[in-house]
Design an enzyme around this catalytic site. Sequence first.
Site, PDB file in Angstrom:
ATOM      1  N   SER A   8       1.517  -1.454   0.493  1.00  0.00           N
ATOM      2  CA  SER A   8      -0.328  -0.634  -0.286  1.00  0.00           C
ATOM      3  C   SER A   8       0.805   1.351   0.247  1.00  0.00           C
ATOM      4  O   SER A   8       1.329   1.423   0.715  1.00  0.00           O
ATOM      5  CB  SER A   8      -0.989   0.126   1.291  1.00  0.00           C
ATOM      6  OG  SER A   8      -1.184   1.055   1.586  1.00  0.00           O
ATOM      7  N   HIS A  33      -0.775  -1.064  -3.941  1.00  0.00           N
ATOM      8  CA  HIS A  33      -2.149  -1.392  -3.636  1.00  0.00           C
ATOM      9  C   HIS A  33      -1.906   0.349  -3.556  1.00  0.00           C
ATOM     10  O   HIS A  33      -1.279   0.974  -2.946  1.00  0.00           O
ATOM     11  CB  HIS A  33      -2.123  -1.649  -2.292  1.00  0.00           C
ATOM     12  CG  HIS A  33      -3.681  -1.444  -1.757  1.00  0.00           C
ATOM     13  ND1 HIS A  33      -4.719  -2.117  -2.395  1.00  0.00           N
ATOM     14  CD2 HIS A  33      -4.279  -0.862  -0.549  1.00  0.00           C
ATOM     15  CE1 HIS A  33      -5.757  -1.707  -1.595  1.00  0.00           C
ATOM     16  NE2 HIS A  33      -5.444  -0.930  -0.372  1.00  0.00           N
ATOM     17  N   ASP A  35      -4.681   3.950  -2.989  1.00  0.00           N
ATOM     18  CA  ASP A  35      -6.049   3.559  -2.249  1.00  0.00           C
ATOM     19  C   ASP A  35      -6.544   4.730  -2.243  1.00  0.00           C
ATOM     20  O   ASP A  35      -5.512   5.701  -2.374  1.00  0.00           O
ATOM     21  CB  ASP A  35      -5.408   3.730  -0.633  1.00  0.00           C
ATOM     22  CG  ASP A  35      -5.122   2.251  -0.100  1.00  0.00           C
ATOM     23  OD1 ASP A  35      -6.421   1.893   0.419  1.00  0.00           O
ATOM     24  OD2 ASP A  35      -4.224   1.818   0.554  1.00  0.00           O
ATOM     25  N   MET A  37      -9.294   8.053  -1.494  1.00  0.00           N
ATOM     26  CA  MET A  37     -10.207   8.461  -0.461  1.00  0.00           C
ATOM     27  C   MET A  37     -10.460   9.867  -0.911  1.00  0.00           C
ATOM     28  O   MET A  37      -9.974  10.642  -0.433  1.00  0.00           O
ATOM     29  CB  MET A  37      -9.393   8.489   0.780  1.00  0.00           C
ATOM     30  CG  MET A  37      -8.814   7.358   1.140  1.00  0.00           C
ATOM     31  SD  MET A  37      -7.654   7.386   2.959  1.00  0.00           S
ATOM     32  CE  MET A  37      -6.922   5.815   2.876  1.00  0.00           C
ATOM     33  N   HIS A  66      -7.844   0.532  -4.636  1.00  0.00           N
ATOM     34  CA  HIS A  66      -9.109   0.611  -3.864  1.00  0.00           C
ATOM     35  C   HIS A  66      -9.689   1.560  -3.573  1.00  0.00           C
ATOM     36  O   HIS A  66      -9.264   2.591  -2.971  1.00  0.00           O
ATOM     37  CB  HIS A  66      -8.397   0.184  -2.506  1.00  0.00           C
ATOM     38  CG  HIS A  66      -8.784  -0.201  -1.474  1.00  0.00           C
ATOM     39  ND1 HIS A  66      -8.369   0.233   0.359  1.00  0.00           N
ATOM     40  CD2 HIS A  66     -10.474  -0.477  -1.435  1.00  0.00           C
ATOM     41  CE1 HIS A  66      -9.617  -0.588   1.195  1.00  0.00           C
ATOM     42  NE2 HIS A  66     -10.650  -0.181   0.329  1.00  0.00           N
ATOM     43  N   MET A  68     -12.402   4.261  -2.041  1.00  0.00           N
ATOM     44  CA  MET A  68     -13.141   4.404  -0.613  1.00  0.00           C
ATOM     45  C   MET A  68     -14.210   5.850  -1.269  1.00  0.00           C
ATOM     46  O   MET A  68     -13.118   6.840  -0.090  1.00  0.00           O
ATOM     47  CB  MET A  68     -11.886   4.539   0.117  1.00  0.00           C
ATOM     48  CG  MET A  68     -11.578   3.681   1.072  1.00  0.00           C
ATOM     49  SD  MET A  68     -10.135   3.615   2.212  1.00  0.00           S
ATOM     50  CE  MET A  68      -8.590   3.405   0.422  1.00  0.00           C
ATOM     51  N   MET A 137     -11.913  -5.989   4.264  1.00  0.00           N
ATOM     52  CA  MET A 137     -11.209  -4.370   5.828  1.00  0.00           C
ATOM     53  C   MET A 137     -11.066  -5.493   6.826  1.00  0.00           C
ATOM     54  O   MET A 137     -11.623  -5.716   7.713  1.00  0.00           O
ATOM     55  CB  MET A 137     -11.884  -3.358   5.930  1.00  0.00           C
ATOM     56  CG  MET A 137     -12.077  -2.505   4.272  1.00  0.00           C
ATOM     57  SD  MET A 137      -9.875  -2.422   3.051  1.00  0.00           S
ATOM     58  CE  MET A 137      -9.182  -1.315   4.984  1.00  0.00           C
ATOM     59  N   GLY A 142      -9.727   4.072   6.227  1.00  0.00           N
ATOM     60  CA  GLY A 142      -9.428   5.461   6.458  1.00  0.00           C
ATOM     61  C   GLY A 142      -7.658   6.027   6.880  1.00  0.00           C
ATOM     62  O   GLY A 142      -7.231   7.051   6.271  1.00  0.00           O
ATOM     63  N   PHE A 143      -7.830   4.948   7.038  1.00  0.00           N
ATOM     64  CA  PHE A 143      -5.663   5.910   7.965  1.00  0.00           C
ATOM     65  C   PHE A 143      -5.195   4.114   7.905  1.00  0.00           C
ATOM     66  O   PHE A 143      -5.677   3.417   8.052  1.00  0.00           O
ATOM     67  CB  PHE A 143      -5.859   6.120   8.966  1.00  0.00           C
ATOM     68  CG  PHE A 143      -6.875   7.036   9.327  1.00  0.00           C
ATOM     69  CD1 PHE A 143      -5.877   8.002   9.173  1.00  0.00           C
ATOM     70  CD2 PHE A 143      -8.203   6.897   8.858  1.00  0.00           C
ATOM     71  CE1 PHE A 143      -6.568   9.836   8.953  1.00  0.00           C
ATOM     72  CE2 PHE A 143      -8.947   9.108   9.920  1.00  0.00           C
ATOM     73  CZ  PHE A 143      -8.295   9.700   8.887  1.00  0.00           C
ATOM     74  N   GLY A 144      -3.458   4.177   7.379  1.00  0.00           N
ATOM     75  CA  GLY A 144      -3.008   3.309   8.160  1.00  0.00           C
ATOM     76  C   GLY A 144      -2.474   3.423   9.119  1.00  0.00           C
ATOM     77  O   GLY A 144      -2.244   4.345   9.991  1.00  0.00           O
ATOM     78  N   GLY A 145      -1.717   2.089   9.153  1.00  0.00           N
ATOM     79  CA  GLY A 145      -0.513   1.860  10.932  1.00  0.00           C
ATOM     80  C   GLY A 145      -2.088   1.680  11.502  1.00  0.00           C
ATOM     81  O   GLY A 145      -1.808   1.687  13.105  1.00  0.00           O
ATOM     82  N   ASP A 175      -6.988  -6.340   4.037  1.00  0.00           N
ATOM     83  CA  ASP A 175      -6.433  -5.141   4.161  1.00  0.00           C
ATOM     84  C   ASP A 175      -6.364  -4.481   5.262  1.00  0.00           C
ATOM     85  O   ASP A 175      -8.033  -4.261   5.953  1.00  0.00           O
ATOM     86  CB  ASP A 175      -6.431  -4.000   3.086  1.00  0.00           C
ATOM     87  CG  ASP A 175      -6.692  -3.146   3.233  1.00  0.00           C
ATOM     88  OD1 ASP A 175      -5.724  -2.466   3.621  1.00  0.00           O
ATOM     89  OD2 ASP A 175      -6.711  -1.688   1.947  1.00  0.00           O
ATOM     90  N   GLY A 176      -5.592  -3.914   6.287  1.00  0.00           N
ATOM     91  CA  GLY A 176      -5.576  -3.282   7.433  1.00  0.00           C
ATOM     92  C   GLY A 176      -5.184  -3.830   8.733  1.00  0.00           C
ATOM     93  O   GLY A 176      -4.834  -5.105   8.785  1.00  0.00           O
ATOM     94  N   GLY A 177      -3.433  -3.023   9.123  1.00  0.00           N
ATOM     95  CA  GLY A 177      -2.938  -3.966  10.120  1.00  0.00           C
ATOM     96  C   GLY A 177      -2.796  -5.543  10.534  1.00  0.00           C
ATOM     97  O   GLY A 177      -2.167  -6.175  10.751  1.00  0.00           O
ATOM     98  N   GLY A 197       0.841  -1.745   4.659  1.00  0.00           N
ATOM     99  CA  GLY A 197       1.395  -0.378   4.291  1.00  0.00           C
ATOM    100  C   GLY A 197       2.348  -0.243   5.344  1.00  0.00           C
ATOM    101  O   GLY A 197       4.340  -0.577   4.813  1.00  0.00           O
ATOM    102  N   SER A 198       2.219   0.417   6.631  1.00  0.00           N
ATOM    103  CA  SER A 198       3.200   0.635   7.538  1.00  0.00           C
ATOM    104  C   SER A 198       3.941  -0.436   7.579  1.00  0.00           C
ATOM    105  O   SER A 198       5.168  -0.421   7.477  1.00  0.00           O
ATOM    106  CB  SER A 198       2.612   0.580   8.548  1.00  0.00           C
ATOM    107  OG  SER A 198       1.217  -0.094   8.884  1.00  0.00           O
TER     108      SER A 198
HETATM  109  C1  DX5 Z   1      -6.563   2.006   4.582  1.00  0.00           C
HETATM  110  C2  DX5 Z   1      -6.004   1.003   3.710  1.00  0.00           C
HETATM  111  C3  DX5 Z   1      -4.753   0.143   3.176  1.00  0.00           C
HETATM  112  C4  DX5 Z   1      -3.765   0.863   4.433  1.00  0.00           C
HETATM  113  C5  DX5 Z   1      -3.350  -0.268   5.338  1.00  0.00           C
HETATM  114  O1  DX5 Z   1      -7.707   2.343   5.245  1.00  0.00           O
HETATM  115  O2  DX5 Z   1      -6.879   0.821   3.324  1.00  0.00           O
HETATM  116  O3  DX5 Z   1      -4.764  -0.257   2.507  1.00  0.00           O
HETATM  117  O4  DX5 Z   1      -2.523   1.988   3.442  1.00  0.00           O
HETATM  118  O5  DX5 Z   1      -2.032   0.385   5.974  1.00  0.00           O
HETATM  119  P1  DX5 Z   1      -1.966  -0.521   7.255  1.00  0.00           P
HETATM  120  O6  DX5 Z   1      -1.097  -1.791   6.419  1.00  0.00           O
HETATM  121  O7  DX5 Z   1      -0.331   0.568   7.682  1.00  0.00           O
HETATM  122  O8  DX5 Z   1      -2.903  -0.934   8.490  1.00  0.00           O
HETATM  123 ZN    ZN Z   2      -6.188   0.018   0.979  1.00  0.00          ZN
END
Ligand code: DX5
Ligand code: ZN
Length: 217
Positions: A8, A33, A35, A37, A66, A68, A137, A142-145, A175-177, A197-198
């Site tokens: 991501s 990936h 994202d 938004m 992706h 959103m 999800m 909405g947010f990474g990390g 996707d996420g965490g 991502g992170s």
């Molecule tokens: C969040 C995004 C993800 C995000 C994942 O809404 O859809 O793709 O970048 O980030 P991590 O892997 O850090 O949770």
């Molecule tokens: Zn995503």
Amino acid sequence: MNTVISASLLSADVLNLGRELEKISSAGCGHVHFDVMDGVFVNNISFGIPMLKGIRKGTSLPVDVHLMITSPEKYIPAFIEAGADMISFHTEAASDPAAVLEMIRAGGAKAGLAVKPATPLERVLPYAEKADFILQMTVEPGFGGQAFIPATLDRVRTIKQHMTETGLSALIQVDGGINGETAPAAVKAGADILVAGSYLFHAPDMAAAVKKLQGEC
Ligand code: DX5
Ligand code: ZN
């Protein structure tokens, strides 16, 4: 099939995207990936169409968009034109998900239906036959990390079971965490594609992090 790792770009260094794309590819990631938004469907704003055009030129990996955003059908032709190979949109944002999936396929991209952690799976499973992948999800979008929500694993299992029982072949993306600790459970539950991502971009060695997500070390 080896678990596909999708990097991501939300956590990438935007000042050095060309280098980041090379790093993603040489580290063994299978997808990029992207994202999108809109500040309405989620409380954040990220990247758009001009940036996707640039990314497209900087990688030979499939680019997975992706969305959103609200009214995804309004923007899908432009994302396909800009080079998306895969596009997912949220079932919560579409009044006719089947039509949107068909629109993506008709444009020549793989079609994905995304769902938030708590939306009833009745909003997803009836459309599985028109989807190339389902994006469950594993955090609120909405947010990474953010931290992985363990209760989403049951949903991945239910989606997987549905695919097996119906003989459908849509892949499951999460996707996420996703990190070295959460990936094994997601894969065991049925995930085929892991978005990270992170975890990838903060890793000292991205190739080793990819292998870890794939359960190889
Ligand atoms: C969040 C995004 C993800 C995000 C994942 O809404 O859809 O793709 O970048 O980030 P991590 O892997 O850090 O949770
Ligand atoms: Zn995503």
